[in-house]
Each structure stands twice: as structure tokens, then as C-alpha cells.
Design a protein around this motif. Structure first.
Motif, PDB file in Angstrom:
ATOM      1  N   LEU A   1       0.692  -1.174   0.065  1.00  0.00           N
ATOM      2  CA  LEU A   1       0.127   0.053   0.223  1.00  0.00           C
ATOM      3  C   LEU A   1       0.806   1.310   0.096  1.00  0.00           C
ATOM      4  O   LEU A   1       0.354   2.200   0.563  1.00  0.00           O
ATOM      5  N   ALA A   2       2.081   1.160  -0.489  1.00  0.00           N
ATOM      6  CA  ALA A   2       2.999   2.109  -0.630  1.00  0.00           C
ATOM      7  C   ALA A   2       2.506   3.214  -1.069  1.00  0.00           C
ATOM      8  O   ALA A   2       2.857   4.647  -1.051  1.00  0.00           O
ATOM      9  N   GLY A   3       1.543   2.970  -2.091  1.00  0.00           N
ATOM     10  CA  GLY A   3       0.977   4.157  -3.072  1.00  0.00           C
ATOM     11  C   GLY A   3       0.272   4.937  -1.994  1.00  0.00           C
ATOM     12  O   GLY A   3      -0.272   6.194  -2.615  1.00  0.00           O
ATOM     13  N   PHE A   4      -0.302   4.820  -1.197  1.00  0.00           N
ATOM     14  CA  PHE A   4      -0.874   5.524  -0.231  1.00  0.00           C
ATOM     15  C   PHE A   4      -0.250   6.366   0.660  1.00  0.00           C
ATOM     16  O   PHE A   4      -0.594   7.095   1.851  1.00  0.00           O
ATOM     17  N   GLY A   5       1.050   6.240   0.680  1.00  0.00           N
ATOM     18  CA  GLY A   5       2.030   6.981   1.645  1.00  0.00           C
ATOM     19  C   GLY A   5       2.372   5.858   3.003  1.00  0.00           C
ATOM     20  O   GLY A   5       1.571   4.930   3.096  1.00  0.00           O
ATOM     21  N   TRP A   6       3.338   6.120   3.509  1.00  0.00           N
ATOM     22  CA  TRP A   6       3.643   5.308   4.523  1.00  0.00           C
ATOM     23  C   TRP A   6       2.496   5.415   5.789  1.00  0.00           C
ATOM     24  O   TRP A   6       2.366   4.327   6.340  1.00  0.00           O
ATOM     25  N   ARG A   7       1.738   6.422   5.880  1.00  0.00           N
ATOM     26  CA  ARG A   7       0.761   6.566   6.861  1.00  0.00           C
ATOM     27  C   ARG A   7      -0.450   5.654   6.419  1.00  0.00           C
ATOM     28  O   ARG A   7      -1.096   5.068   7.282  1.00  0.00           O
ATOM     29  N   GLY A   8      -0.838   5.798   5.189  1.00  0.00           N
ATOM     30  CA  GLY A   8      -1.594   4.646   4.834  1.00  0.00           C
ATOM     31  C   GLY A   8      -1.535   3.248   5.123  1.00  0.00           C
ATOM     32  O   GLY A   8      -2.237   2.430   5.355  1.00  0.00           O
ATOM     33  N   SER A   9      -0.274   2.965   4.647  1.00  0.00           N
ATOM     34  CA  SER A   9       0.290   1.716   4.873  1.00  0.00           C
ATOM     35  C   SER A   9       0.239   1.157   6.489  1.00  0.00           C
ATOM     36  O   SER A   9      -0.505   0.090   6.714  1.00  0.00           O
ATOM     37  N   LEU A  10       0.641   2.079   7.280  1.00  0.00           N
ATOM     38  CA  LEU A  10       0.669   1.645   8.749  1.00  0.00           C
ATOM     39  C   LEU A  10      -0.902   1.854   9.311  1.00  0.00           C
ATOM     40  O   LEU A  10      -1.233   1.021  10.287  1.00  0.00           O
ATOM     41  N   LEU A  11      -1.858   2.597   8.739  1.00  0.00           N
ATOM     42  CA  LEU A  11      -3.230   2.519   9.184  1.00  0.00           C
ATOM     43  C   LEU A  11      -3.833   1.250   8.702  1.00  0.00           C
ATOM     44  O   LEU A  11      -4.580   0.572   9.633  1.00  0.00           O
ATOM     45  N   ALA A  12      -3.756   0.602   7.698  1.00  0.00           N
ATOM     46  CA  ALA A  12      -4.145  -0.647   7.148  1.00  0.00           C
ATOM     47  C   ALA A  12      -3.610  -1.861   8.141  1.00  0.00           C
ATOM     48  O   ALA A  12      -4.390  -2.858   8.444  1.00  0.00           O
ATOM     49  N   VAL A  13      -2.443  -1.678   8.606  1.00  0.00           N
ATOM     50  CA  VAL A  13      -1.867  -2.777   9.526  1.00  0.00           C
ATOM     51  C   VAL A  13      -2.488  -2.358  10.751  1.00  0.00           C
ATOM     52  O   VAL A  13      -2.849  -3.460  11.814  1.00  0.00           O
ATOM     53  N   ALA A  14      -2.623  -1.391  11.216  1.00  0.00           N
ATOM     54  CA  ALA A  14      -3.259  -1.060  12.506  1.00  0.00           C
ATOM     55  C   ALA A  14      -4.604  -1.448  12.590  1.00  0.00           C
ATOM     56  O   ALA A  14      -5.267  -1.992  13.497  1.00  0.00           O
ATOM     57  N   VAL A  15      -5.400  -1.549  11.764  1.00  0.00           N
ATOM     58  CA  VAL A  15      -6.883  -2.087  11.439  1.00  0.00           C
ATOM     59  C   VAL A  15      -6.957  -3.618  11.429  1.00  0.00           C
ATOM     60  O   VAL A  15      -7.569  -4.195  12.147  1.00  0.00           O
ATOM     61  N   THR A  16      -5.966  -4.361  10.574  1.00  0.00           N
ATOM     62  CA  THR A  16      -5.707  -5.594  10.596  1.00  0.00           C
ATOM     63  C   THR A  16      -5.430  -6.251  12.178  1.00  0.00           C
ATOM     64  O   THR A  16      -6.068  -6.920  12.621  1.00  0.00           O
ATOM     65  N   SER A  17      -4.627  -5.435  12.832  1.00  0.00           N
ATOM     66  CA  SER A  17      -4.293  -5.951  14.028  1.00  0.00           C
ATOM     67  C   SER A  17      -5.260  -5.873  15.153  1.00  0.00           C
ATOM     68  O   SER A  17      -5.421  -6.736  15.941  1.00  0.00           O
ATOM     69  N   LEU A  18      -6.121  -4.997  14.826  1.00  0.00           N
ATOM     70  CA  LEU A  18      -7.121  -4.856  15.927  1.00  0.00           C
ATOM     71  C   LEU A  18      -8.130  -5.974  15.813  1.00  0.00           C
ATOM     72  O   LEU A  18      -8.534  -6.477  16.983  1.00  0.00           O
ATOM     73  N   LEU A  19      -8.139  -6.394  14.443  1.00  0.00           N
ATOM     74  CA  LEU A  19      -9.168  -7.485  14.371  1.00  0.00           C
ATOM     75  C   LEU A  19      -8.681  -8.822  15.103  1.00  0.00           C
ATOM     76  O   LEU A  19      -9.394  -9.805  15.819  1.00  0.00           O
ATOM     77  N   PHE A  20      -7.212  -9.132  14.873  1.00  0.00           N
ATOM     78  CA  PHE A  20      -6.531 -10.098  15.448  1.00  0.00           C
ATOM     79  C   PHE A  20      -6.403 -10.083  17.040  1.00  0.00           C
ATOM     80  O   PHE A  20      -6.546 -11.090  17.769  1.00  0.00           O
ATOM     81  N   ALA A  21      -6.474  -8.859  17.806  1.00  0.00           N
ATOM     82  CA  ALA A  21      -6.339  -8.889  18.954  1.00  0.00           C
ATOM     83  C   ALA A  21      -7.639  -9.273  19.508  1.00  0.00           C
ATOM     84  O   ALA A  21      -7.674  -9.812  20.525  1.00  0.00           O
ATOM     85  N   ALA A  22      -8.765  -8.838  18.984  1.00  0.00           N
ATOM     86  CA  ALA A  22     -10.189  -9.410  19.331  1.00  0.00           C
ATOM     87  C   ALA A  22     -10.174 -11.059  19.192  1.00  0.00           C
ATOM     88  O   ALA A  22     -10.549 -11.555  19.960  1.00  0.00           O
ATOM     89  N   ILE A  23      -9.544 -11.442  18.221  1.00  0.00           N
ATOM     90  CA  ILE A  23      -9.628 -12.867  18.249  1.00  0.00           C
ATOM     91  C   ILE A  23      -8.890 -13.673  19.544  1.00  0.00           C
ATOM     92  O   ILE A  23      -9.164 -14.504  20.131  1.00  0.00           O
ATOM     93  N   PHE A  24      -7.683 -12.983  19.949  1.00  0.00           N
ATOM     94  CA  PHE A  24      -6.882 -13.300  20.768  1.00  0.00           C
ATOM     95  C   PHE A  24      -7.785 -13.331  22.334  1.00  0.00           C
ATOM     96  O   PHE A  24      -7.798 -14.108  23.074  1.00  0.00           O
ATOM     97  N   VAL A  25      -8.226 -12.097  22.372  1.00  0.00           N
ATOM     98  CA  VAL A  25      -9.327 -11.856  23.751  1.00  0.00           C
ATOM     99  C   VAL A  25     -10.272 -13.004  23.776  1.00  0.00           C
ATOM    100  O   VAL A  25     -10.513 -13.569  24.651  1.00  0.00           O
ATOM    101  N   PHE A  26     -10.966 -13.190  22.691  1.00  0.00           N
ATOM    102  CA  PHE A  26     -11.835 -14.351  22.523  1.00  0.00           C
ATOM    103  C   PHE A  26     -11.244 -15.919  22.860  1.00  0.00           C
ATOM    104  O   PHE A  26     -12.140 -16.375  23.891  1.00  0.00           O
ATOM    105  N   ALA A  27     -10.665 -16.251  21.938  1.00  0.00           N
ATOM    106  CA  ALA A  27      -9.922 -17.565  22.108  1.00  0.00           C
ATOM    107  C   ALA A  27      -9.161 -17.958  23.369  1.00  0.00           C
ATOM    108  O   ALA A  27      -9.242 -18.797  24.058  1.00  0.00           O
ATOM    109  N   GLY A  28      -8.586 -16.620  24.085  1.00  0.00           N
ATOM    110  CA  GLY A  28      -7.655 -16.844  25.114  1.00  0.00           C
ATOM    111  C   GLY A  28      -8.525 -16.923  26.354  1.00  0.00           C
ATOM    112  O   GLY A  28      -8.463 -17.689  27.310  1.00  0.00           O
TER     113      GLY A  28
END
Length: 428
Positions: free
Chosen positions: A179-206
Motif C-alpha cells: 500500500l505504499a501508493g497511499f504513503g507510509w501513513r496509509g500503509s500503517l493505518l491498514a496494519v493497525a486495522v488488521t491488528s485490531l481484528l486479530f487482537a479481538a480474536i486473541f481475547v475471545f479464544a484466550g
């Protein structure tokens, strides 16, 4: 009195109440899912900027060199290394699961904040705080496994967790670069959203696989301080554990340095690749997923020492392959180096937890993480100087020399694992 455990069956003192989990159980599978998700969250956010370092370096008004840009990675790993022992103490007071949840929450919040960093200095501060948050998961992952899983399954479960970290590292780098075409800020935002989803999976399964309440323990400040200091002294003077700490310090620092400067190497002449094209090389991280899983099984079949030795040898071969000028050879070297590193990490991380046993696993795991991320922060930055001043070949030679010397030292210390217990600290 206690000592680090040298037998294959760790002590059961100090573990959470309830039966240990084993293959075939529903709670065991949920625990695997939780650990996998936590590995994705932590490592995606730690290494997301690595795929867009050239864009961060080129940010208007920041005027950064390559080594300065790499501090974006080192800042997070420095914060992590500096705080792992604090999380271990908190886990003794509040338990591993709630502390890991708090860790992932802090990490994810900081990940979102990094997108809005107004200056490079602010970005570094946020990244340090992100690393402090990530330290909770990094410090307690092995302890959580040792506390909850049958001893014979620990290498396999550690391999699953490390597989999650490789997927996290891959997704952070690839999503960021893709996602470099969106700049480094757009790239990091996409990673942050993805990480939020997996954090929720950890809380549920844990939560679903959580241990039963432990019996009452003395949680006074004096008791916690005494236990913590005793654990630290014991773990830091135990030669086999020190061998693993030294080894992972150099191996992890070498991996991070290789990935930090690989992107610069490929965007510079004679290759001149785009940031998005360089991102394709980060799929080499999938080799780490495979390597971690294979190492978990191989360690049980052939022994941890042999498996670890083969993994380090393959890392050296992979590093040498990156000295080729053609892109196929470079990709092959990166793939082999990454696969072998995560195989070594899967073996070493599970081994240090079982050497310590459940009584000391939180402290031993925290120290392992401290050396792991200290290597990432320190060597990931320092090894940039030979690249910046002398080029790719001296950089790779410095990297391989460090790995070879440290592996020899670690082998010598690990060979003494049956004769280096502190006589005055043995269990009676």
C-alpha cells in the motif's frame, strides 16, 4: 530452595490450577488460535514500517539518513527490550492472560497514533510506547505456554506461536509495502486495522481457553520483589540459559538488520526496484512459518541441540547467498535465512522455558525476550553502519561473522547444561 530445571519434565509448582492442556482437546485448539493471533498482532505492528522505510526517509522536511530511518524499527524494539521484566512482574501479580490483553490493547492504540505522527521525533516516541506495549506479549508468551500445555507438547505449541509471529511480520511488511501508493501513513493505518481484528480474536479464544483460578498465593510486594530478584539472579547466572540469550541476541539482530537494509539495497543501483516491488521479497517470511513448524517436530525427534545447530548453519548459508548479484539468488538467500532463523527461534524459545520450569518460566521468558529485542534494536541499527559506509558485501560478512562467533559460544555453554546448576539452589 529452587533452581532452573534440567530434566525433561518441568516442575509443576507454581502453575495455574487445572489440568494441563494436550492435543485433541477443544481448549488446546483455542489456545493455539489465541497464541497465533497474538503473534500476528505483535509482530505486524512492530515491523510494519520496515516495508516503507524508504518512504519514511523521504518524508518532506524530515531529512533522514538510512540509519536514522531504521530507528523507526529500533525505537519499538528498544522500548520492548527495556520493559519486558516489568511485564513479567505484573504477570506474577495479575496473571498472564489479563496482562497480555493489556499489552495488545496498548500496542494497537499506539499503532493508530503512529499514523498521525507530526514529526520524526514524535513517531519515535510513539514507536517506543508501542514497543513497551508489545513487551507484554513477547515477555509472557513462552511462560503462558509452559503454564498451560503438557511438557511434551511445548515444542509444537511454541512452533505454532512462532508461526503466528512470522505471519504477523509478513503481513506488516507486505501490507505496508503493498500500500505504499497511499504513503507510509496509509500503509500503517491498514496494519493497525488488521491488528485490531486479530487482537479481538486473541481475547475471545484466550478467554475460552483460560486456566481455572489458581490457589491463593502470597502477593505482597515483599514476596513479589524477593521472588523476582531470586529469579533474575538465577536466570542470569545459569550458563545454558545465557547461551540461548546470547545466541538469540545476535540471530535476531542479524535478521532485523538484513530486512532493514535489504529494502535500501534493492532500491539503490544497480537494481532500482520500487518499494512495492521490494515488498514482494517479504513473502520470504512464509518460509519462517514453515521453518517454525518443522523445527517444533524436529526438536522432539532429533533433539533441540542438533535442530538448533542445523538451523544456525542454514542461516549462514542463506546470508552468503545474498552476496549474489542476481535477484533470484538474493531472494533464495533471504528465504533460507528467514526459514532457518525462525526454526532456531522456535527451538530456543521453547527450550529456555523448559530449562526454567513453570516456577521460573515468566522470568526466563522475559529475559529471553529482552535479549531478543535488544538484539533487534541494537544490532538492527549498528549493522547499518557497515552497509552505509562500505556497502552490501562488508555488511553481510559482518553479519555472518557475528552469528558464527556467537553460535560457537552458545554451543559451549549449552554443552554444560548438566554440570552448571548452582549447588546451593537445587531443589531438596
Amino acid at each position: 530452595m529452587s533452581t532452573l530445571t534440567h530434566t525433561s519434565e518441568p516442575r509443576t509448582a507454581g502453575i495455574a490450577a487445572g489440568p494441563m492442556l494436550g492435543r485433541g482437546e477443544a481448549r488446546y485448539r483455542l489456545l493455539l488460535l489465541a497464541l497465533f493471533a497474538a503473534g500476528v498482532v505483535t509482530f505486524a505492528q512492530l515491523y510494519a514500517p520496515q516495508g516503507v522505510l524508504p518512504l519514511i526517509q523521504a518524508e518532506r522536511g524530515w531529512n533522514l539518513s538510512t540509519s536514522q530511518a531504521s530507528l523507526t524499527i529500533s525505537a519499538a524494539t528498544f522500548g520492548l527490550a527495556a520493559s519486558v521484566l516489568v511485564w513479567a512482574v505484573l504477570a506474577k501479580r495479575f496473571g498472564t492472560f489479563p496482562i497480555i490483553c493489556a499489552s495488545l490493547a496498548i500496542t494497537t492504540v499506539m499503532s493508530f497514533l503512529s499514523v498521525a505522527a507530526p514529526s520524526f521525533g514524535a513517531l519515535l516516541v510513539i514507536r517506543v510506547l508501542l514497543g513497551i506495549g508489545a513487551a507484554g506479549m513477547a515477555a509472557l508468551s513462552v511462560a503462558y505456554i509452559v503454564e498451560r500445555v503438557n511438557p511434551g507438547d511445548v515444542p509444537v505449541v511454541a512452533g505454532i506461536y512462532v508461526s503466528g509471529t512470522t505471519i504477523g511480520g509478513l503481513s506488516g511488511r507486505v501490507v505496508g509495502a503493498g500500500l505504499a501508493g497511499f504513503g507510509w501513513r496509509g500503509s500503517l493505518l491498514a496494519v493497525a486495522v488488521t491488528s485490531l481484528l486479530f487482537a479481538a480474536i486473541f481475547v475471545f479464544a484466550g478467554w475460552k481457553s483460560r486456566p481455572r483460578p489458581a490457589p491463593h498465593r502470597d502477593n505482597s510486594a515483599a514476596a513479589r520483589t524477593t521472588t523476582g530478584m531470586s529469579d533474575l539472579v538465577l536466570c542470569l547466572t545459569h550458563r545454558p540459559a545465557l547461551g540461548l540469550y546470547a545466541l538469540i541476541f545476535v540471530l535476531m539482530g542479524s535478521l532485523v538488520a538484513l530486512y532493514n537494509y535489504f529494502s535500501f539495497h534493492l532500491t539503490d543501483p544497480p537494481y532500482g526496484l520500487s518499494t512495492a516491488a521490494v515488498g514482494l521479497f517479504y513473502f520470504a517470511y512464509l518460509g519462517g512459518t514453515v521453518g517454525a513448524r518443522i523445527a517444533g517436530s524436529a526438536a522432539g525427534r532429533f533433539g533441540r541441540g542438533r535442530t538448533l545447530g542445523v538451523a544456525v548453519a542454514l542461516m549462514l548459508v542463506g546470508a552468503c547467498l545474498t552476496l549474489q548479484r542476481n535477484l533470484v539468488g538474493l531472494a533464495a538467500g533471504l528465504l533460507l535465512f528467514t526459514t532457518a532463523f525462525f526454526a532456531a527461534h522456535a527451538v530456543a524459545s521453547g527450550w529456555v522455558g523448559q530449562i526454567a520450569g513453570p516456577q521460573h518460566s515468566a522470568t526466563a521468558s522475559a529475559l529471553y525476550s529482552l535479549f531478543y529485542y535488544a538484539g533487534s534494536a541494537i544490532l538492527g541499527w549498528l549493522l547499518g553502519f557497515p552497509y552505509q559506509h562500505f556497502g552490501w558485501t562488508p555488511f553481510v560478512l559482518a553479519l555472518t561473522a557475528g552469528c558464527l562467533v556467537t553460535a560457537t559460544l552458545s554451543w559451549a555453554l549449552l554443552r554444560r547444561r548438566d554440570s552448571t546448576a548452582h549447588p546451593g539452589l537445587r531443589s531438596r
